[in-house]
Scaffold this motif. Structure first.
Motif, mmCIF file in Angstrom:
data_model
loop_
_atom_site.group_PDB
_atom_site.id
_atom_site.type_symbol
_atom_site.label_atom_id
_atom_site.label_comp_id
_atom_site.label_asym_id
_atom_site.label_seq_id
_atom_site.Cartn_x
_atom_site.Cartn_y
_atom_site.Cartn_z
ATOM 1 N N TRP A 101 65.400 -61.491 38.471
ATOM 2 C CA TRP A 101 65.497 -60.130 37.933
ATOM 3 C C TRP A 101 66.342 -59.210 38.807
ATOM 4 O O TRP A 101 67.038 -58.342 38.290
ATOM 5 C CB TRP A 101 64.091 -59.548 37.740
ATOM 6 N N ASP A 102 66.297 -59.395 40.109
ATOM 7 C CA ASP A 102 67.043 -58.494 40.996
ATOM 8 C C ASP A 102 68.547 -58.755 40.991
ATOM 9 O O ASP A 102 69.311 -58.015 41.598
ATOM 10 C CB ASP A 102 66.495 -58.560 42.418
ATOM 11 N N THR A 105 71.580 -56.284 35.971
ATOM 12 C CA THR A 105 71.548 -54.841 35.748
ATOM 13 C C THR A 105 70.275 -54.523 34.977
ATOM 14 O O THR A 105 69.631 -55.426 34.413
ATOM 15 C CB THR A 105 72.770 -54.370 34.931
ATOM 16 N N VAL A 106 69.915 -53.273 34.906
ATOM 17 C CA VAL A 106 68.727 -52.861 34.143
ATOM 18 C C VAL A 106 68.886 -53.271 32.684
ATOM 19 O O VAL A 106 67.955 -53.806 32.074
ATOM 20 C CB VAL A 106 68.503 -51.338 34.274
ATOM 21 N N GLN A 107 70.075 -53.046 32.127
ATOM 22 C CA GLN A 107 70.334 -53.408 30.723
ATOM 23 C C GLN A 107 70.177 -54.907 30.500
ATOM 24 O O GLN A 107 69.577 -55.341 29.520
ATOM 25 C CB GLN A 107 71.752 -52.932 30.330
ATOM 26 N N GLU A 108 70.685 -55.717 31.420
ATOM 27 C CA GLU A 108 70.562 -57.173 31.289
ATOM 28 C C GLU A 108 69.101 -57.608 31.374
ATOM 29 O O GLU A 108 68.637 -58.423 30.568
ATOM 30 C CB GLU A 108 71.358 -57.871 32.393
ATOM 31 N N ALA A 109 68.387 -57.077 32.353
ATOM 32 C CA ALA A 109 66.970 -57.438 32.521
ATOM 33 C C ALA A 109 66.168 -57.068 31.280
ATOM 34 O O ALA A 109 65.319 -57.853 30.828
ATOM 35 C CB ALA A 109 66.400 -56.771 33.763
ATOM 36 N N ASN A 110 66.442 -55.908 30.702
ATOM 37 C CA ASN A 110 65.738 -55.503 29.482
ATOM 38 C C ASN A 110 66.039 -56.457 28.332
ATOM 39 O O ASN A 110 65.143 -56.814 27.563
ATOM 40 C CB ASN A 110 66.104 -54.069 29.097
ATOM 41 N N ARG A 113 64.164 -59.736 29.012
ATOM 42 C CA ARG A 113 62.720 -59.539 28.758
ATOM 43 C C ARG A 113 62.408 -59.454 27.270
ATOM 44 O O ARG A 113 61.320 -59.824 26.840
ATOM 45 C CB ARG A 113 62.233 -58.285 29.472
ATOM 46 N N GLU A 147 74.288 -58.170 40.744
ATOM 47 C CA GLU A 147 73.806 -57.058 39.920
ATOM 48 C C GLU A 147 74.879 -56.000 39.693
ATOM 49 O O GLU A 147 74.721 -55.109 38.847
ATOM 50 C CB GLU A 147 72.548 -56.435 40.526
ATOM 51 N N ASP A 150 78.193 -56.374 35.169
ATOM 52 C CA ASP A 150 77.473 -56.096 33.929
ATOM 53 C C ASP A 150 77.970 -57.027 32.834
ATOM 54 O O ASP A 150 79.167 -57.029 32.525
ATOM 55 C CB ASP A 150 77.693 -54.638 33.529
#
Length: 188
Positions: A101-102, A105-110, A113, A147, A150
């Motif tokens: 997860w680290d 990017t936030v968008q990728e992790a979302n 998930r 990270e 993107d």
């Protein structure tokens, strides 16, 4: 333009003169991949080939002028890419490891998930091969935080990556591995 994926002997490869070529062969080992790159490039350019490595360790074509290559090996297979413009490839063996997860990017992790639990590992691994291929395209993969890259998935095959420029990427999966080719957006 889409890449030409080739899994057979070179004498069966029929190139259109434009598309990037990705040849998958049994991996002879990291120190033995150069002859494969020489063989593919010699087949495509129909001439003599001379390769070297830059200070970062990236393989470069000294002759014929204007050609580029990239290599990646994992899970018993090697990818060799060549084109008359910059190309980069990455291959990762499919496993059931949890996503890192680290390194997203936030968008990728979302997005990962949001995928069904059984698909998360493959979703992560596809993005990882895109990140790796893009970092190789930039030329300094060991100096780029994953990270910071993107990735955007367009469909099951096409994607883009952004960091220090934009690349167009194509992936394929055969059940054993996920493979990605990246080229600069301007070349596409």
């Amino acid at each position: 333009m889409t890449p030409l994926w080739h899994d057979g002997p070179l004498d069966a490869l029929h190139w259109d003169g434009v598309s990037p070529v990705v040849w998958r062969v049994a991996d002879p080992g990291a120190g033995e991949r150069g002859p494969l790159a020489t063989a593919l490039l010699g087949h495509l350019s129909a001439g003599a080939v001379r390769l070297a490595r830059n200070p970062e360790g990236k393989p470069e074509v000294l002759f014929p002028n204007g050609w580029h290559i990239s290599l990646s090996g994992r899970g018993g297979w090697c990818l060799v890419a060549a084109a008359p413009y910059a190309v980069a490839v990455d291959r990762e063996a499919v496993d059931d490891m949890a996503p890192l997860w680290d390194m997203m990017t936030v968008q990728e992790a979302n997005a990962v998930r949001a995928a069904p639990l059984a698909e998360r590992s493959r979703q992560w691994l596809r993005r990882w091969t895109i990140k790796e291929a893009h970092a190789k395209l930039i030329g300094t993969p060991r100096r780029i935080a994953p990270e910071a890259i993107d990735t955007r998935l367009i469909d099951p095959v096409r994607a883009t990556a952004h960091c220090g420029g934009t690349s167009h990427c194509w992936t394929r999966e055969d059940g054993r591995g996920i493979e990605t080719l990246a080229i600069w957006a301007e070349a596409a």
